[in-house]
Enzyme design. Structure first.
Site, PDB file in Angstrom:
ATOM      1  N   SER A 164       8.614 141.902  83.584  1.00 54.80           N
ATOM      2  CA  SER A 164       8.781 140.604  84.246  1.00 54.80           C
ATOM      3  C   SER A 164      10.144 139.971  84.001  1.00 54.80           C
ATOM      4  O   SER A 164      10.675 139.312  84.895  1.00 54.80           O
ATOM      5  CB  SER A 164       7.679 139.647  83.803  1.00 54.80           C
ATOM      6  N   HIS A 205       4.560 142.522  88.756  1.00 56.71           N
ATOM      7  CA  HIS A 205       5.815 142.432  89.518  1.00 56.71           C
ATOM      8  C   HIS A 205       6.106 143.657  90.372  1.00 56.71           C
ATOM      9  O   HIS A 205       7.163 143.734  90.993  1.00 56.71           O
ATOM     10  CB  HIS A 205       6.977 142.152  88.561  1.00 56.71           C
TER      11      HIS A 205
HETATM   12  C1  LIG Z   1       2.715 136.243  85.841  1.00 58.62           C
HETATM   13  C2  LIG Z   1       2.248 137.338  84.959  1.00 58.62           C
HETATM   14  C3  LIG Z   1       0.931 137.372  84.503  1.00 58.62           C
HETATM   15  C4  LIG Z   1      -0.020 136.243  84.720  1.00 58.62           C
HETATM   16  O1  LIG Z   1      -0.527 136.213  85.992  1.00 58.62           O
HETATM   17  P1  LIG Z   1      -1.127 134.824  86.512  1.00 58.62           P
HETATM   18  O2  LIG Z   1      -1.922 135.236  87.699  1.00 58.62           O
HETATM   19  O3  LIG Z   1       0.028 133.949  86.824  1.00 58.62           O
HETATM   20  O4  LIG Z   1      -1.971 134.287  85.407  1.00 58.62           O
HETATM   21  C5  LIG Z   1       0.531 138.480  83.809  1.00 58.62           C
HETATM   22  N1  LIG Z   1       1.385 139.484  83.518  1.00 58.62           N
HETATM   23  C6  LIG Z   1       2.650 139.461  83.902  1.00 58.62           C
HETATM   24  C7  LIG Z   1       3.552 140.594  83.549  1.00 58.62           C
HETATM   25  C8  LIG Z   1       3.138 138.376  84.628  1.00 58.62           C
HETATM   26  O5  LIG Z   1       4.425 138.332  84.966  1.00 58.62           O
END
Ligand SMILES: *Cc1c(COP(=O)(O)O)cnc(C)c1O
Length: 374
Positions: A184, A212
């Site tokens: 991320s 992502h």
């Molecule tokens: C954004 C994110 C999450 C969380 O997802 P949400 O649906 O926003 O709770 C989990 N893992 C990664 C790698 C993320 O970037």
């Protein structure tokens, strides 16, 4: 309300805030209105956002918005209760079948968010007698899930397959190896085939988080358990886990964040379904977000990313914050990412590219970045 308790809490929290302020780590919310074309309006000023995860522009797509509005009319604004309690809105099953098909797994389960999917699923797969080997840069929710499981946790050097292999040598009942696909905050891709082979050798199970990658790049993912979110490229909200049928069934009985949390609102489920229609019918959207990221990197002599995230590591928090402010003054919303979201000394600008952006936006951004770093 007890006055003495309120005052004690005030004193405690304001001291903590002062300390964060002193360390440059106090975080603040900024009212911002997002709209089509990657536009974000803040304090009456329209900017182009290069920091959201709406990679395909689907949160603003007319068909996605219409699907949400229609579902609100038909099913209501909220789910009413947990899915086990008040009955399961049929859109859940539709979305779960759709996700499993997209991921080529036997089954899928939708959760309230990606965060809830991680912290609910990992403790179902591992317990106190088990071992979790996890990439050091894995998302906070994966680490929280690992901690909640009570398993022994070993963090291995980012994307270092040998380090993962050596961590997996420890004898334990069950072993999990947890990683992201596209990371991320760094935008790079995990060596999934090698990590999967290491799991085969060690009798471990690979669990990935594709937050992502989903919708942006079609990754050959050997992981039997694939977690992800509907809040990024799918433009809606919610999380999911795709995997073997009996595990996905087991989550209904054992994942605490599934059992004890209310189901997703029907408009959100309908939005995610409509977004998946578009994502699958128009793969050029994902390709476009990647192409724009490449264009940006080429102009600034940065390494080309596998997906749509480009980090520009600046080091100290002040430097990243100042660069972010300069970009904002030039009309671009690019937030500074700082510890503890990233390791100390690696504060950065994190650029994300979307099918909603115009090539001309990226060209102007490149100039603004050059100026901001001068
Ligand atoms: C954004 C994110 C999450 C969380 O997802 P949400 O649906 O926003 O709770 C989990 N893992 C990664 C790698 C993320 O970037």
């Amino acid at each position: 309300m007890s006055k003495s308790q309120t005052e004690a809490i005030e004193a405690f929290a304001s001291a903590r805030l002062d300390r964060l302020e002193g360390d440059g780590l106090r975080r603040r919310l900024h009212p911002t209105v997002r709209s089509e074309g990657g536009v974000a309006t803040r304090d009456g000023r329209a900017m182009i956002s290069f920091c959201d995860n709406d990679y395909l522009g689907l949160s603003q797509h007319p068909k996605v918005k219409a699907a949400a509005a229609e579902a609100a009319q038909r099913y209501g604004a909220g789910a009413g209760a947990a899915r086990l309690v008040s009955g399961d809105c049929p859109l859940n099953e539709d979305l779960e079948a759709r996700l499993a098909k997209h991921k080529h797994t036997a089954a899928g389960r939708v959760f309230g968010s990606g965060y809830l999917a991680s912290i609910g699923t990992i403790p179902v797969l591992a317990g106190p007698d088990d071992l979790i080997v996890i990439d050091e840069l894995a998302h906070a929710c994966l680490n929280t899930g690992a901690r909640l499981s009570g398993a022994a946790v070993i963090r291995f050097r980012h994307n270092d397959v040998d380090a993962a292999i050596s961590a997996l040598q420890q004898p334990h009942r069950r072993k999990l190896l947890i990683t992201e696909t596209i990371f991320s905050m760094d935008g790079d891709l995990a060596p999934l085939a090698d990590l999967s082979a290491a799991c085969d050798d060690a009798g471990a199970w690979l669990v990935t988080d594709d937050a992502h990658g989903f919708g942006v790049i079609d990754i050959q993912n050997p992981a039997p358990v694939q977690i992800g979110t509907l809040s990024k490229a799918a433009g809606a909200y919610g999380g999911y886990v795709c995997g073997p049928a009996s595990l996905i069934d087991l989550l209904v009985s054992r994942a605490r964040s599934f059992v004890y949390a209310t189901g997703l609102p029907p408009p959100t489920l309908a939005a995610a379904l409509a977004a998946m229609d578009i994502m699958e019918a128009e793969p050029e959207r994902g390709a476009r977000s990647r192409q724009l990221a490449h264009l940006f990197c080429k102009a600034l002599n940065l390494p080309a990313p596998p997906a749509a995230i480009v980090p520009l590591v600046l080091g100290e928090v002040d430097k990243a914050m100042a660069a972010s402010r300069r970009l904002e003054a030039a009309g671009f919303l690019v937030s500074a990412i700082r510890p503890p979201t990233v390791p100390v000394g690696t504060a950065r600008l994190r650029f994300t590219f979307s099918a909603a952006h115009q090539e001309a936006d990226v060209v102007r951004l490149v100039e603004a970045v050059r100026d901001a770093l001068r």
